[in-house]
Design an enzyme around this catalytic site. Structure first.
Site, mmCIF file in Angstrom:
data_model
loop_
_atom_site.group_PDB
_atom_site.id
_atom_site.type_symbol
_atom_site.label_atom_id
_atom_site.label_comp_id
_atom_site.label_asym_id
_atom_site.label_seq_id
_atom_site.Cartn_x
_atom_site.Cartn_y
_atom_site.Cartn_z
ATOM 1 N N ILE A 14 5.067 -0.603 -5.452
ATOM 2 C CA ILE A 14 5.977 -1.690 -5.102
ATOM 3 C C ILE A 14 5.249 -3.028 -5.059
ATOM 4 C CG2 ILE A 14 5.735 -1.516 -2.580
ATOM 5 C CD1 ILE A 14 8.998 -2.153 -4.556
ATOM 6 N N SER A 36 -7.002 -2.792 -0.969
ATOM 7 C CA SER A 36 -6.448 -1.509 -1.375
ATOM 8 C C SER A 36 -7.543 -0.462 -1.386
ATOM 9 C CB SER A 36 -5.818 -1.603 -2.771
ATOM 10 O OG SER A 36 -5.381 -0.339 -3.216
ATOM 11 N N LYS A 91 9.805 -2.536 3.509
ATOM 12 C CA LYS A 91 10.701 -1.594 4.187
ATOM 13 C C LYS A 91 10.232 -0.159 3.933
ATOM 14 C CE LYS A 91 12.578 0.226 0.471
ATOM 15 N NZ LYS A 91 12.581 1.668 0.200
ATOM 16 N N ASP A 169 13.956 6.748 2.332
ATOM 17 C CA ASP A 169 13.168 5.630 1.805
ATOM 18 C C ASP A 169 14.032 4.786 0.872
ATOM 19 O OD1 ASP A 169 10.334 4.368 1.352
ATOM 20 O OD2 ASP A 169 11.151 4.697 -0.657
#
Length: 311
Positions: A14, A36, A91, A169
């Site tokens: 995402i 990351s 989210k 999700d």
């Protein structure tokens, strides 16, 4: 015009598909750093780190977008706020409602922005649907949110773990639209949650919903086993007799069969425009309504075991 220097923590699908392009397309943001665990190159940002704590140590970073799995998001966001950074939360914004409430209070205490992002709400069609339904009683609501988990979440085992939300999700995207467009609050009446025998999160869910004063036919069906064309539809019928349909994830709107809005999704561009405004104003925006519906579904849901699922 203020340029906000921003970092991204968690560079999964995402973040790569949506956050990076949206930040780079917005002249009010400068991507300064990325963190990351999967490893990075110097093309990703001026500074790249494996450990997010190194990113939080950069004095010039004003805000961070946290795009990690939800199970670890609370701790990272907490450390970011304590380090003096504002936070944008992908989210779902945390693993539990209590974690989100803690972040809300900590943001207030630190004087920093906390922003919960529900990307589906940033479609123009969703805003137009809200206007069309304002003041009306709802007779029927049918949410159909069916997609192929193998396509959208390849190799992402965290979604099947406890706290990974499973089919909620994507399903929470539908609920974020419902909570935005419905003219009155919606509650979970019943929930059937289908858990594969080998997973700790549901692969499908059927929800019966209700409002505070009406006995309308309100339901939602989520399923991660859909192949072929994907289905992201919300149909609403009012007591007055007119009907509307949001399709393609909330990017198209029909009212009484007439196409009113049809556009390419630009959800994350809208998210970063809003984040820019919040940072400039020094305000937070914490919307927990979609999150509460998911929590309620887990709280009162009936667990139904189905066959094992291999992805």
């Amino acid at each position: 015009m203020t340029t906000h220097k921003i970092g991204i923590i968690g560079l999964g699908k995402i973040a790569q598909d949506q956050h990076l392009p949206a930040i780079r397309a917005n002249p009010n943001f400068e991507l300064l750093a990325v963190s990351s665990t999967r490893g990075l190159t110097d093309h990703d940002a001026q500074y790249t780190f494996r450990d997010y704590r190194d990113l939080l140590g950069l004095k010039d970073v004003e805000a961070v977008s946290i795009c990690t799995p939800p199970q670890v998001r609370h701790q990272i966001a907490r450390e970011a706020l304590l380090a003096g950074k504002s936070v944008l939360l992908e989210k779902p914004p945390a693993a539990t409602l209590s974690e989100l409430e803690d972040l809300r209070h900590l943001g207030e205490k630190q004087g920093k922005t906390v922003f919960t992002t529900w990307h589906a709400q940033y479609n123009k069609a969703v805003g137009e649907a809200k206007k069309a339904l304002a003041g009306w009683s709802i007779k029927r609501l049918q949410v159909t949110w069916k997609e192929d988990v193998r396509h959208w979440h390849p190799g992402q085992q965290w979604i099947w773990e406890a706290g990974g939300f499973g089919v909620f999700d994507p399903g929470i995207n539908a609920l974020s639209i419902v909570t935005r467009i419905m003219p009155e609050p919606v509650f979970i009446k019943t929930a059937d949650l289908e858990f594969p025998a080998n997973k700790d999160a549901p692969i499908a869910a059927t929800l019966q919903l209700q409002t505070g004063h009406a006995d309308g036919d309100l339901q939602a069906v989520f399923d991660w086993r859909q192949t072929g064309p994907q289905t992201w539809d919300i149909e609403v019928e009012t007591e007055a007799g007119f009907a509307l349909k949001l399709s393609h994830g909330g990017s198209c709107l029909e009212i009484d069969g007439r196409l009113v809005v049809q556009e390419e999704p630009a959800e994350y561009q809208g998210i970063y425009r809003r984040f820019d405004a919040l940072l400039t104003l020094g305000r937070s925006e914490v919307d927990d309504a979609p999150f509460r519906l998911v929590a309620d579904a887990f709280m009162i849901g009936r667990r139904v075991q189905v066959e094992a699922f291999e992805d």
